[in-house]
Design an enzyme around this catalytic site. Structure first.
Site, PDB file in Angstrom:
ATOM      1  N   ASP A   1       1.252  26.666  25.757  1.00 41.38           N
ATOM      2  CA  ASP A   1       2.198  27.238  24.810  1.00 41.38           C
ATOM      3  C   ASP A   1       1.581  27.535  23.446  1.00 41.38           C
ATOM      4  OD1 ASP A   1       4.494  27.578  26.429  1.00 41.38           O
ATOM      5  OD2 ASP A   1       4.733  25.421  26.481  1.00 41.38           O
TER       6      ASP A   1
ATOM      7  N   TYR B   1      12.531  27.266  26.662  1.00 39.55           N
ATOM      8  CA  TYR B   1      12.258  25.902  26.241  1.00 39.55           C
ATOM      9  C   TYR B   1      11.963  25.800  24.755  1.00 39.55           C
ATOM     10  CZ  TYR B   1      11.572  21.331  28.240  1.00 39.55           C
ATOM     11  OH  TYR B   1      11.741  20.037  28.609  1.00 39.55           O
TER      12      TYR B   1
END
Lengths: 679, 679
Positions: free
Chosen positions: B327, B411
């Site tokens: 990420d 998320y």
């Protein structure tokens, strides 16, 4: 009929406590020497469960059967033959019928838990003991210094079969020239430990302490005399004695709840908050206990408590091997509990609960503010931003905290039961206070401790807690399942790319002690196999993550290790029995071995498949002190989490409002314009 | 001379960012296709250290040597031969002299990190792709449902030597009848994944997803068609769509700081608070970075950052083995960072920091409120009660929090750097947001995930973070020491009562990857061997407790595991090199193997005895979803602690005032008098 009975889970009132005392005294008018504790004897589970079922179904009436209201009265009674040791009684009084229903004498192989009035007598005896006066006179105390006795339990007896009511005193000196009764005497440790035989009310011995370090003998060649404190220096913690005073640049930060708290209290015991409903009670052995926990009308736990803790010290030099406290079991935490202070021990809008304790005469006294209840904000609770629309929905995580704090000589423990809006419960322990120090010669260091102040060696030690969890996941028949995530090899048919891992579940169907295993992501689910989650198809449950902390380090053959079998596993599973509440057994005071504790309970090999299982989670802290732990240590925080896993059909906190707090502010120029020349 | 330069650690201004862009464009006026990122190239440590030494000694003048002010400009440039893949440039611009000092082309064996504008193109291409339109038409979507494309990185390439700029789209359907653009489309997953070749701007393939469960084939026998969403039901999280609305009984709880915060900010980067002094900066790869951390004038850390994280998914069915996000490294967190909101993301008196990001044209834009700074109360900080006098001295634990939050598709991650008054720093991660779900047939379950909503399977996965700690414990030459507490057998001479344990220290003098070991109470001290604590005699240091969480589970031979070597140890120790900031290497996007990451760094076998050591702490969460994680999961909190150990000569918080908060209140009758009939 007209009389309204208290709820079976509420603690004894002052009136009930006094009445229990009077009933005992009426029966034994002359022989009772002292009272130790009087508290509510918890109802038999079978009876209480029936009552609670009626209560939760709304069908309770004034004629519903109720468990008898019982008091457990612990007291010391002179033996008929005066040369025999006094008897320790534990008598159960029926407060509905005002009579004694059972009397038990603590076996002579055990010692009843100590009472703080015994410590007072120890201190008094030391002060008047010629033996101690003579010994202390051999030290050249700095001018203005007085002796301070710090009473301790004696620890495990050294001789086989020995059962004596001994206490020991750690000895320090206080600088009276500060004119401050809270000057920190722990900075001035003296190398002696007087030992008292409490039965004889007599100082029977003075243990001489070694003051050397690495490479020196473990036992002193000769008693130390002279200027043993000459190299010690003060280390104050009360603000008026701190050199330079306290820091000046901490601005106030307050928690305000203009509409009051979100909780409500009924009967001084029933707490309702954010779909949670439970009872809180106080007793002098365990402190705050949580009962009959429901979320949104569904049963989660029957009972939650701090069962025990032990603090073994690792200095190999006698008599330090006997430094091992059982801070709950040695004598209960009753008179060690702090009266909590608004605005210091918790912020915001606070509910205090009082307790009831007895003095040696058995007079019931209000113990003010022994538990506090408050709400706190703990950051973001859940958040999601839809990046397409830019809309963020964010909720705060509000927690409800039931707190109590105990002071045991130099040390304090803070216990917090925390409830959140997502259906989870945490048990948080905070260790703080003053680390236990002993005298060490100038310039020396030792492998079993850290010199935290000149002349003061803080000995390495462990703190091992045991939290007792009596679950009731949608009912009292539950099963514990060990759940692990394990690697799987690549396999053309089942795992062609090697990314699959196995989630392996093993039912633990017999009483057992098991361990944490974070490398396997090992968790333990408490499931009700008779009820499936309608979404996932799995049994409803809660999970616990036992903190994977170090277990007891003492040699398995040592008295220290024998005394705390409970500290040899991270989690014990036992079958419920009425009265089995204590991980190290009922009588750890000066025990040589844990008896009636979790190790004995599991030896019954009880079946635990959909039975009334109890979990005992043991975790702790190996505390090799840092200089930063002195003179008062910053809190060391540990947490045990008990969280729903497929118990609900969605995040229970999804309906928490995401409203913005309107009192938050941006910093203004004044705080941020502090200019420095740019270069 | 007259011009005032920004501090070398402050991020680039909008003006500087624009200038860097202009300098690049001036050199390549026609060929630049798009800009990816422009941010401050951090000064070489040797130069910055000299500057900081001058600054801290108060000797900085306008003529002091300064590190050059550099910008790193990442952009895509058309290749001279039009049939060749575009070049990815990383060009360093000297902003003092306004010229390009270096140009690097990313090797063709790597992919430059993605930009969100590429995701926009993916979404647009899917919408207009006849291939996808035809395929979607084979589903009988419920009336009123529209397709939503959720762009994802492609994950690791399957074919050896394959390097393609592929992206994939997860496909969901949204119920437009809600008339709410934030209706939760994740509840309606469609079993296809279109794949785009970004170089060609073309949808090259649609991967068909299996929708079975336990016992079914890993690859679909045939593409699923028809009413695949018929068994799916809505699961909303925006308050206006929650059935029954939000709970009504949560009363406001506010944090008020009437005198303002205790921190001060200079230059929009220098933070001073409670003896702490550090700089905070923002860059689009790492988010908030903490620099040059001092406590009470003493150096603690040179730099602290979130280096990387990976999220491998464990569903064995292709193409889910390619679900593996990095990420931070996939493309930086720049445009994924949340603009924080007062009163939602933090309470009290807040300082927001803005960042600077660029659009595809390289226009510098203010990214508002990407970091927030605030103080919070975290319970009791230290407490001691003298039971003789009854006097309790209790301080609150105030913390300073630097927070940033990122949203990656479904998320979110919340990162908090927390500073306390006792000299400790924690790095806290909170995982929240919506778990990634795929379609599963009605009535089925699967071992690699949890059915969290009818028709929605949340796949098992891990989150593994890496925090990079560049220490400077009283200087830049430090040594890492492994410290363990180990049992010792009883021994008449050295351990006569079996209570002694050994505290074993091992210097780690060569670059290495090591693991947590809580059963040994293993901690790692970062010491400066050249400086002893005057009280304890031990080297001054800080310690870290690497969280003992599960390491990567994927088979060591799998692409998933190859890509995240960093996740194979809890702690890596490397020797500092300029520019070595990323645990999984610079280019993890669709990598097949971690290159230039920590595993490669330690292979240099650098000497680390009193050298410039860097620590990389890797920890995470094996996340086998619960039904309670749906539709938005409650935060899962993890913490890394960095605490002083014999760095100070006492508890640094001993001078924190113990004043009582005067706004706290007792509950009044109204909240506690809620009467129920007593029985």
């Amino acid at each position: 009929m007209g009389k309204i009975s208290p709820h079976p889970l509420s603690a004894l009132s002052i009136e009930e406590t006094s009445r229990a005392r009077d009933i005992v005294l009426a029966e034994s008018p002359k022989n009772v020497i002292q009272f130790r504790m009087i508290y509510r004897q918890e109802p038999k589970k079978a009876e209480l469960v029936d009552f609670l079922a009626l209560e939760h179904s709304g069908k309770l009436t004034s004629t519903s059967p109720r468990p008898p209201r019982l008091a457990s009265v612990h007291y010391v009674q002179a033996h008929q033959s005066p040369d025999r040791r006094a008897d320790e009684f534990e008598t159960i009084v029926d407060l509905d019928k005002n009579f004694i229903i059972s009397k038990k004498i603590v076996g002579t192989e055990y010692l009843a838990g100590l009472s703080t009035w015994e410590f007072d007598i120890l201190v008094e005896s030391c002060k008047t003991s010629p033996l101690i006066q003579e010994r202390v006179a051999q030290f050249d105390l700095p001018p203005g210094f007085d002796i301070v006795i710090e009473p301790w339990p004696y620890g495990g007896m050294d001789q086989p079969g020995e059962v004596r009511r001994y206490f020991q005193g750690l000895v320090y000196a206080v600088d009276t020239r500060t004119n401050n009764p809270d000057s920190n005497f722990y900075a001035f440790p003296l190398p002696i430990i007087p030992v008292m035989d409490f039965e004889k009310r007599e100082i029977v011995r003075i243990d001489e302490l070694a003051t050397g370090g690495a490479g020196d003998d473990l036992v002193p060649a000769a008693p130390r005399t002279g200027g043993v404190l000459n190299h010690c220096v003060s280390a104050e913690y009360v603000p008026e004695l701190i050199p330079g005073g306290t820091r000046k640049d901490l601005k106030p930060l307050s928690v305000v709840q203009p509409e009051g708290p979100s909780f409500s209290i009924v009967d001084e015991s029933l707490v309702e908050w954010q779909k949670w409903r439970f009872r809180v009670s106080f007793n002098p052995r365990e402190g705050a206990v949580i009962h009959d926990v429901h979320y949104d009308g569904r049963s989660v736990l029957y009972r939650l408590s701090i069962s025990e803790m032990t603090v073994p010290y690792a200095d190999p030099r006698p008599p330090f091997h006997r430094k091992q406290a059982f801070d709950f079991g040695d004598g209960g935490i009753g008179h060690a509990v702090n009266s909590l202070t608004l605005g210091c021990d918790c912020l915001g809008v606070i509910k205090h609960f009082d307790g009831v304790l007895v003095n040696p005469e058995g007079d019931a006294e209000k113990a003010a503010r022994v538990i506090c209840l408050h709400e706190q904000d703990n950051g973001i609770g859940w958040k999601h931003t839809n990046w397409r629309t830019g809309r963020a929905v964010s909720t705060r995580r509000r927690e409800l905290v039931v707190q109590f704090i105990i002071t045991l000589a130099n040390y304090e423990y803070i216990f917090n039961y925390k409830f959140d809006q997502a259906g989870a419960i945490s048990v948080e322990t905070r260790a703080t206070g003053i680390v236990s120090v002993v005298n060490i010669d100038a310039g020396k260091t030792a492998p079993w401790g850290t010199v935290v102040n000149p002349g003061a060696l803080a000995q390495n030690h462990q703190h091992i807690f045991c939290v007792r969890i009596d679950p009731a996941i949608d009912g009292h028949k539950n099963t514990v399942v060990q759940n692990e995530s394990l690697p799987l090899p690549m396999d053309a048919r089942t795992n062609p790319y090697g990314n699959l891992y196995e989630v392996k579940e093993t039912r633990l169907t017999t009483s057992v002690g098991v361990d944490a295993c974070p490398q396997n992501n090992r968790i333990f689910k408490i499931q009700n196999l008779d009820k499936k989650n309608p979404i996932s198809g799995r049994p409803v449950g809660y999970k616990i993550n036992p903190p994977p902390t170090q277990k007891v380090l003492a040699d398995p053959g040592s008295t220290q290790a024998h005394r705390c079998q409970f500290a040899k596993h991270h989690l014990w599973l036992t079958k419920y029995r009425d009265g089995e509440l204590y991980a190290a057994g009922e009588y750890p005071l000066s025990s040589k071995r844990e008896e009636g504790g979790v190790a004995d309970m599991i030896a019954r090999n009880d079946d635990l498949l959909q039975e009334d299982v109890v979990l005992w989670s043991c975790f702790g802290l190996t505390h090799n002190p840092r200089v930063e732990d002195w003179p008062v240590m910053p809190v060391e925080i540990m947490e045990l989490h008990i969280s729903p896993v497929d118990f609900f059909t969605a995040n229970p906190a999804i309906d928490v409002p995401s409203g913005k707090d309107t009192t938050s502010q941006l910093t203004t120029g004044s705080c941020c314009s502090k200019e420095k020349p740019r270069l």
